[in-house]
Design an enzyme around this catalytic site. Sequence first.
Site, PDB file in Angstrom:
ATOM      1  N   ASP A  91       0.962  -1.118  -0.055  1.00  0.00           N
ATOM      2  CA  ASP A  91       0.046  -0.013  -0.050  1.00  0.00           C
ATOM      3  C   ASP A  91       0.987   1.116  -0.004  1.00  0.00           C
ATOM      4  O   ASP A  91       1.972   1.225   0.535  1.00  0.00           O
ATOM      5  CB  ASP A  91      -0.833  -0.083   1.186  1.00  0.00           C
ATOM      6  CG  ASP A  91      -1.661   1.361   1.390  1.00  0.00           C
ATOM      7  OD1 ASP A  91      -2.329   1.495   0.602  1.00  0.00           O
ATOM      8  OD2 ASP A  91      -1.551   2.051   2.392  1.00  0.00           O
ATOM      9  N   ASP A  93      -0.089   5.256   0.419  1.00  0.00           N
ATOM     10  CA  ASP A  93      -0.534   6.189   1.549  1.00  0.00           C
ATOM     11  C   ASP A  93      -0.806   5.754   2.922  1.00  0.00           C
ATOM     12  O   ASP A  93      -1.446   4.898   3.071  1.00  0.00           O
ATOM     13  CB  ASP A  93      -1.857   6.827   1.196  1.00  0.00           C
ATOM     14  CG  ASP A  93      -1.959   7.500  -0.245  1.00  0.00           C
ATOM     15  OD1 ASP A  93      -1.096   8.632  -0.263  1.00  0.00           O
ATOM     16  OD2 ASP A  93      -2.652   7.170  -0.997  1.00  0.00           O
TER      17      ASP A  93
END
Length: 332
Positions: free
Chosen positions: A19, A21
């Site tokens: 991932d 952010d």
Amino acid sequence: MPGDAGRTLRQRHDVLLLDLDGTVYAGPHAIPGARDALVVDGGPRLFYVTNNASRSPASVAAHLNELGFPATESEVVTSSQSAARLLAEQLPAGAAVLVVGTEALADEVRAVGLHPVRRFEDSPVAVVQGHSPDTGWPILAEATLAIRAGAYWVASNVDTTLPTERGLCLGNGAMVAALRVATEREPVVAGKPAAPLMEDSVRRSGAHAPLMVGDRIDTDIAGANAVGMASLLVLTGVSTPADLLRAPVEHRPTYLAASLAALDADAGTLVFAPDQRVRVRRESGDIVVRVDEGVDALAVLRSVLVEAWRDPEFAAVRGEDPVSAAVADQLA
């Protein structure tokens, strides 16, 4: 997990699905320690998997390169790409799709042979919605008209918040919620925790033993669980120890760590299991903890979670003595 002991997470997995952010970066800045943890010789390949549909894969890769992370456009998998795939599977070539989002999302629609539009009067047969900081009432009104008229609706993701360098701001899910209320319809979701983005990530990376690494239990971890994939939650973004205490089964990670530095830790130390240095019991509706001095707070949390997840009906977690209370306060 059987066979974890003595092997690091890097050694157990051939691809890390990362991932962005809150895990690799927060806005324009790298998460402290992330670059040192990921930029190493050998080990699993890195693929970057993001629910954020506001930028193109090339733009994301360029940003990662600026921050010192190795990345090519082909190693970035976005929810906008998965959303476009879902549209292409349902619509005839050249069909008009109303785009609520950035031009990067519109480009993905074009790439699968569909025609992006911005007005209801252009007769869209579908609506695709992704994050854009410029989304406002006018485009939401166009989407409302199209969806109420029967348009097929795909949302890139439904994250209610978005981590930024200033803190949590509203995410695409908040805008999706506005359309949900206005149309009384539910979108098809492409991004985490739905399966399409995770399936695309595995397919494109060619992974045989992938590890999803993220900071949100409701997207990254739930997405991994949706496709039966191992996952690592890092506490550098959205989800907190308090969130984990009452997490439903589908939101529970395989491994838990403070940061990406744990990729080099013995995998057996990162799973959820009782620790002999941590005594946990139930008393008057509370989970009561007694901790040996010097025990890491995350080791305590893993032990507490074994009990909390066994029966989540508890009032609070508290320490039996001042040292234990200080550790238990970190879990609140």
